[in-house]
Design an enzyme around this catalytic site. Structure first.
Site: not given
Ligand code: B3K
Ligand code: ZN
Length: 893
Positions: A270, A303-304, A326
């Site tokens: 994101e 989500h992003e 998350e």
């Molecule tokens: N925030 C990222 C995940 C990053 C993972 C790093 N090892 C994707 C997400 O959850 O949207």
């Molecule tokens: Zn996320």
């Protein structure tokens, strides 16, 4: 990692940073050999720090430091200390400009963390701690800075140069070079930084926000993929509108960009204004992408995008708070997907995932609370617990508060913490303050690991019409706490009471009616004690309790249902999730009978109750086809393994197959009718919930038929394979052919696989599905097939999607082959982990999961699995990632 044991980091040790970085100016020159990063940081002491003399300690690794100066004066070698992971400057002023010049080699970076090359492009992945591989920095989420980034590269090779925020300058330079400068006005932590350079094509659109601002939307892909961006773009616009309508959140920058890359450790990232996506989560068109793929694109794009508020505008104070962004964002994207498609299907899919894989995580050696108290490598904590269970925790708050109060709570949270790095306490406090509810006991969901168990018992007094339900809760041992140490959870238990003619009105003694439903047939009980009895009055008949409707809490609930009661719930309850759940319970009971028979070498005849229930469902044309498809799906082997005390690999596999075959034979006429009625319709392709449900029902009917005795089944599959106009139908037909054990099948399957590869060899994402179909083939010699495929040009161990498609699919979804009693599957996985450990530690650690479950297996398999783990642990240069998972898995052995 043998010489220095990796350090454990504890939440209780959190201290605010000694320094802040107000501005970050990056100048990145990309050349084929070295990339030079010049960083100018406006640093000042944090007024909140206790230690006014603290040295400046910056994170950094895998770089060559060429130069360092403070306010224009070089810092001499003697004035700083370099370690493999830090740069320490002992004496610094209270406010200053720090300039560093570093060299890095992205083309040699196979960890796909920091700045790296994916095929012909450069891109970055900084969350959680990748920025420190780009330059020396305070790489922690509570240091928020205003970024300006200039990228210099060869114009012909890299015509597109992107970073966060708005483009403020660009131009030509000597020697065919060019540059672009980007400025992001929103302060952000380094993990949200992104940079992309490549030869990319773009599709563009616009979105007009609720305050009438026009936002430019751009999706950058390789030219050959331009025809696969429409779904992502439509999903993005839907998500932007939805976040305005449901959460009152408007987009803030004037531009929003997505870039697709082939080599990516997870689904997407994101980064502010510049999301970077795994191609598998952005590209979609009917010919190449399954319905599941389409849904994944929609969900991940949303989500992003949603992270722009839940994650970026309000970020996390430290990585222990990961679920703050998350869990909340998964809850938000799940609700969005439910609104876009079928709410029940989405819920059933999410609950299945949680009950199968998250519950298994909760029961294994890596079990941790939604907010872990410690970690060795944070990358290991991007888990189903933090994401999916975290989302369930937010959902429970939503259930307890109701939609309106929850919205007031989220408004308050965003208002209070905009531009800040927040904690889970901040989120809960906003929810409490907006609603007036006390959530203090509820916060145990964030600190206690393990899946709580609820046992329900009931009684009914006909004379008084009083029905009593007693709920008892407990939580099993997990690595950090025993069951005795755990305090009762605050659990919302949604219920219905089912009578002969349908759902009955619920009158809980001592409470007002809920009015959640007009006829008062739905009630959320709040279980807060170890044991609690709820009394219901005015019941004209003894009801069947429908417990945990909508899966109102991530718990295991036991109630001793008769099979007849389950079929009653299946056919009559108002809650779609509960109808599906009752059907699963019935199927589990039947498969357990079959497993018993398998173990004692007896023949087994499927309980007619299940076959007749299925017949009724198949014959009832008034039913929602999505529901029918869901109910016909037998519980997976993974789920059957999760609920077993000791996994009996062979019994689960062969008993389940036997039940499937008998159902196929018993229901052949209905299945054929269903299949035929859904085949050959000349409708244009659509991803509507109805169209998806039709394809899903058609393909489940086909898979039963192929595993039954219908003589025409293989021909139907072959015909479907040849005439399919979309990937859902094509890959479903291919998979059933590949898995059929009938005599004619192997030759057909081999031909089909060869043809499929010839047709799709230039579409990496389709070839990956071809790998999955073969990795999942349950026929004997599975490991040999996988080993052969690893030599195929279609495989590349450096590409995480390929690793997941072949190695991951085989080790996670093909139990009968992976868990072969000879242990060859375990040795194979250990070999791959050892290779991946060097190339890409994050992927290596993730692929370890099946071995970590060793305690669930028989003694002989336990020994073989541990041997494989011990062999990995003995490797001389283990990454922190792999070390943490292996050592915790073997702990107490
Ligand atoms: N925030 C990222 C995940 C990053 C993972 C790093 N090892 C994707 C997400 O959850 O949207
Ligand atoms: Zn996320």
């Amino acid at each position: 990692m043998k010489d220095a044991q990796p350090k454990t980091i504890y939440l209780k040790d959190y201290r605010s940073p000694d320094f802040l970085i107000d501005k970050t100016d990056l100048h990145v020159v990309l050349t084929d050999d070295v990339t030079c990063v010049t960083a100018t940081l406006q640093v000042r002491r944090n007024p909140a720090t206790e230690n006014k003399q603290a040295p400046l300690v910056l994170n950094g690794q895998d770089m060559i430091l060429k130069d360092v100066s403070i306010d224009g004066c070089p810092v001499q070698n003697s004035q700083y200390v370099l370690s493999p992971e830090t740069l320490t400057i002992n004496e610094v002023p209270d406010a200053f400009a720090l300039k560093t010049v570093c060299e890095i080699k992205p083309q040699e970076n196979t960890s796909l963390e920091g700045l790296y090359r994916s095929r012909t492009m450069y891109c970055t992945q900084c969350e959680a701690e990748g920025f420190r591989k780009i330059t020396y920095y305070l790489d922690r989420p509570d240091v928020l800075s205003e970024f300006t980034t200039t990228i210099v590269a060869d114009k012909a090779q890299f015509p597109v140069l992107l970073s966060n925020g708005n483009l403020i300058d660009k131009g030509e330079l000597d020697n065919g070079q060019h540059f672009a400068s980007w400025h992001d006005p929103f302060k952000k932590p380094a993990y949200l930084f992104a940079l992309v350079a490549g030869d990319l094509s773009v599709i563009e659109d616009t979105f007009v926000t609720c305050s009438n601002r026009t936002i430019d939307l751009k999706i950058f892909v390789e030219e050959k993929d331009l025809d696969k961006c429409d779904h992502a773009m439509a999903s993005l616009k839907n998500a932007m509108r939805w976040d305005e309508e449901v959460y009152g959140r408007e987009y803030d920058l004037d531009i929003f960009m997505i870039v697709a890359v082939d080599d990516f450790n997870m689904g997407a990232m994101e980064n502010k204004g510049l999301n970077i996506f795994n191609t598998s989560c952005v590209l979609a068109k009917p010919e190449t992408t399954t319905d599941m793929g389409f849904q994944r694109v929609e969900g991940v794009v949303a989500h992003e995008y949603f992270h722009n508020w839940s994650g970026n505008r309000v970020t996390c104070r430290d990585w222990f708070q990961l679920s703050l962004k998350e869990g909340f964002t998964v809850f938000r994207d799940a609700e969005f997907s439910a609104d876009m498609g079928s709410r029940t299907v989405k819920r059933v899919e999410d609950v299945s995932l949680l009950r199968t894989l998250q519950f298994a995580e909760d029961a294994g050696p890596m079990a941790h609370p939604v907010r872990p108290p410690s970690f060795i490598e944070i990358s290991n904590f991007y888990t189903l617990t933090v994401y999916e269970k975290g989302a369930e925790v937010v959902r429970m708050i939503h259930t307890l508060l109701g939609a309106e109060k929850f919205r007031q709570g989220s408004d308050l949270y965003f208002e209070r913490h905009d531009g800040e790095a927040a904690t889970i306490e901040n989120f809960v406090a906003a929810m409490e303050d907006a609603s007036g509810r006390d959530l203090s006991q509820f916060t145990r969901w964030y600190s206690q690991a393990g899946t709580p168990r609820i046992t329900a018992k009931d009684s009914y007094d006909e004379a008084s019409g009083i029905y009593q339900l007693t709920l008892t809760q407990s939580c099993p041992d997990t690595p950090e706490a025993t069951t005795e140490e755990k305090q009762p959870f605050h659990i919302p238990v949604a219920i219905g009471l089912l009578g002969d003619a349908g759902n009955l009105a619920i009158h809980l003694q001592g409470t007002e009616p809920d009015h959640d439903t007009p006829d008062n047939t739905h009630k959320v009980l709040e279980l807060t004690q170890a044991e609690q009895t709820f009394s219901f009055e005015k019941l004209p008949e003894r009801p069947i309790p429908v417990l945990l409707r909508g899966f109102s809490a991530p718990v295991k609930l036991e109630f001793d249902y008769s099979r007849e009661q389950l079929t009653a719930i299946m056919s009559r309850d108002d809650d779609g999730y509960s109808r599906w759940d009752a059907c699963q319970k019935l199927a589990v009971a039947v498969i357990h009978d079959a497993m018993q028979a398998y173990r004692s070498g007896q023949p087994y005849i499927v309980d007619t109750l299940l076959a007749e229930a299925y017949r009724t469902i198949l014959n009832d044309s008034s039913l929602d086809q999505a529901m029918v498809a869901l109910m016909l799906q037998l519980p997976s082997e993974a789920y059957l393994s999760e609920i077993a005390d000791v996994v009996d690999v062979e019994a689960i596999h062969f008993a389940r197959q036997d039940v499937r075959k008998q159902l196929a034979v018993a229901l052949e006429a209905e299945l054929l009718h269903t299949y035929n009625s859904l085949t050959g319709k000349d409708k244009p392709f659509s991803t509507s919930a109805e169209a998806v449900a039709e394809r899903s029902l058609k393909n489940i009917a086909l898979s039963y038929l192929v595993h039954g005795e219908a003589s025409s089944a293989l021909a139907l599959a072959q015909q479907q394979l040849q005439s399919a106009t979309n990937m859902t139908d094509e890959i479903s037909a291919l998979s059933v052919l590949v898995n059929s054990d009938s005599e004619a099948a192997p030759a057909m399957a081999q031909q089909a696989l060869a043809d499929f590869f010839t047709r799709w060899q230039h579409e990496a994402l389709v070839v990956n599905q071809w790998l999955v179909a073969q990795a999942n083939c349950v026929l004997p010699e599975g490991l040999e097939r996988v080993k052969t495929l690893m030599q195929h040009e279609a495989f590349d161990i450096k590409n995480p999607n390929k690793v997941r498609s072949l190695i991951g699919a085989f080790c996670n979804n093909n139990a009968i082959n992976f868990h072969h009693a000879d242990g060859a599957g375990y040795e194979f996985l250990a070999d791959q982990i050892i290779t991946l450990n060097e190339l890409n530690p994050q992927i290596a650690a993730r692929q370890l999961t099946p071995l970590t479950k060793w305690r669930k297996y028989d003694e002989s398999r336990q020994a073989l699995m541990c041997k494989a783990l011990e062999r990995i642990l003995a490797e001389p240069a283990l990454s922190k990632d792999v070390y943490e998972v292996v050592s915790k898995s073997l702990k107490g052995k």
